[in-house]
Design an enzyme around this catalytic site. Structure first.
Site, PDB file in Angstrom:
ATOM      1  N   MET A  10      43.698  38.343  45.871  1.00 46.62           N
ATOM      2  CA  MET A  10      42.409  37.871  46.435  1.00 46.62           C
ATOM      3  C   MET A  10      42.797  36.426  46.892  1.00 46.62           C
ATOM      4  O   MET A  10      42.174  35.290  46.622  1.00 46.62           O
ATOM      5  CB  MET A  10      41.465  37.926  45.462  1.00 46.62           C
ATOM      6  CG  MET A  10      41.086  39.175  45.161  1.00 46.62           C
ATOM      7  SD  MET A  10      39.911  39.313  43.679  1.00 46.62           S
ATOM      8  CE  MET A  10      41.041  38.934  42.382  1.00 46.62           C
ATOM      9  N   THR A  83      42.081  33.344  42.250  1.00 45.95           N
ATOM     10  CA  THR A  83      40.971  33.023  43.258  1.00 45.95           C
ATOM     11  C   THR A  83      39.898  32.140  42.469  1.00 45.95           C
ATOM     12  O   THR A  83      39.425  32.289  41.238  1.00 45.95           O
ATOM     13  CB  THR A  83      40.467  34.118  43.730  1.00 45.95           C
ATOM     14  OG1 THR A  83      39.208  33.930  44.276  1.00 45.95           O
ATOM     15  CG2 THR A  83      40.126  35.470  42.538  1.00 45.95           C
ATOM     16  N   CYS A 197      39.870  26.645  47.199  1.00 44.92           N
ATOM     17  CA  CYS A 197      40.287  28.139  47.608  1.00 44.92           C
ATOM     18  C   CYS A 197      41.747  28.285  47.358  1.00 44.92           C
ATOM     19  O   CYS A 197      42.543  27.331  47.794  1.00 44.92           O
ATOM     20  CB  CYS A 197      39.770  28.270  48.904  1.00 44.92           C
ATOM     21  SG  CYS A 197      40.245  30.032  49.588  1.00 44.92           S
TER      22      CYS A 197
END
Length: 230
Positions: A10, A83, A197
Site C-alpha cells: 500500500m 502505510t 505518506c
C-alpha cells in the site's frame, strides 16, 4: 532476532523501501552478512484504493485483520502496517492478533519531540491530513500542534500520491509543488514537516524544506529493527 511481520502493498513502492531499510539497518547493527527476519503479506492496492475512496472502511478493516492473522500464523513476532492512511484501522489489526503492533505515529512523534519541536506540518493523503486518527494521536499522545495544508494544497498532495507516487512516477513539477506546500506550512509556523505518506519519501528531499523533515517510512522501519533486536 524477532521476525518482523509487514502488512504491505500500500503501495508496493513504499513496501520495497521498508524491506530495504530494515535489512540495511540489521546489517549495520550486526555486520555483514546478517539480514532481517521478515514476513510480508502484500495486498492489492488497486482494491484498497477503490475501497478507500468508496468509504468502505469496514471491508478494509477485514482485509487488514486477515493480513495480520496470516502473519501471526506464519511466525511473525511483531507487526508493522506499511502505510500511514491505513492506521485508521489499527484497532482492527490489534484485535485480530496478539502480537505487538508498532504504530507509525509513535516513532514519528518521538523523533519530533527529541528535536524540541512543538508545532509540525503534516503531509499525507486527504484521509490522513483531514481525519482525527492520525492528527489526534500526534496531539494527544505526543503533545504536538499539527498544521495541515490549506484545502487546495491538500488536494494537490493527495492527487500526486494517488496519480503518481503509488505508480512509481516522480516528476520535478510535483517536487516543486510539494516544495511550495511545505514553504506555506513553514510560513504558518511549522518547525518541522511530517512526510505522512510512505511514498512521499520517493519525491521530497531534505533540500526541499527549510525545516527538518520527518520521513515516517524511515522512522517506522528503524523502530521495527530496534524492537526486533531488543
Amino acid at each position: 532476532m524477532k521476525t518482523i511481520g509487514l502488512i504491505g502493498g500500500m503501495s508496493w513502492e513504499s513496501s520495497a523501501q521498508y524491506y530495504a531499510i530494515i535489512n540495511r539497518a540489521v546489517r549495520d547493527r550486526l555486520g555483514a552478512p546478517h539480514s532481517a527476519k521478515v514476513l510480508m503479506d502484500s495486498v492489492d492496492f488497486g482494491e484498497v484504493e477503490r475501497l478507500q475512496h468508496a468509504g468502505e472502511w469496514d471491508a478494509l478493516g477485514d482485509m487488514m485483520a486477515d493480513s495480520a492473522s496470516r502473519l501471526e500464523a506464519g511466525g511473525a513476532e511483531l507487526i508493522l502496517l506499511c502505510t500511514n492512511t491505513m492506521h485508521k484501522l489499527a484497532d482492527r489489526i490489534t484485535a485480530a492478533s496478539g502480537l505487538p503492533f508498532l504504530h507509525i505515529v509513535d516513532p514519528t512523534g518521538e523523533a519530533i519531540r527529541a528535536q524540541g519541536i512543538a508545532k509540525v506540518g503534516l503531509l499525507g493523503t486527504a484521509f490522513t491530513m483531514e481525519q482525527d486518527f492520525y492528527r489526534g494521536r500526534l496531539e494527544r499522545e505526543h503533545g504536538l500542534e499539527v498544521l495541515v495544508p490549506a484545502a487546495e494544497d491538500r488536494a494537490t498532495v493527495h492527487r500526486v500520491i494517488y496519480d503518481e507516487l503509488v505508480a512509481g512516477i516522480v516528476t520535478e513539477s510535483s517536487r516543486a509543488a510539494y516544495r511550495d506546500v511545505i514553504a506555506r506550512l513553514v510560513e504558518r509556523g511549522a518547525q518541522g514537516v511530517i512526510l505522512g505518506c510512505t511514498e512521499i519519501m520517493l519525491l521530497v528531499r531534505e533540500e526541499d524544506s527549510a525545516v527538518p523533515l520527518f520521513d515516517t517510512t524511515q522512522l517506522h522501519a528503524l523502530a521495527a529493527v530496534e524492537q526486533a533486536l531488543a
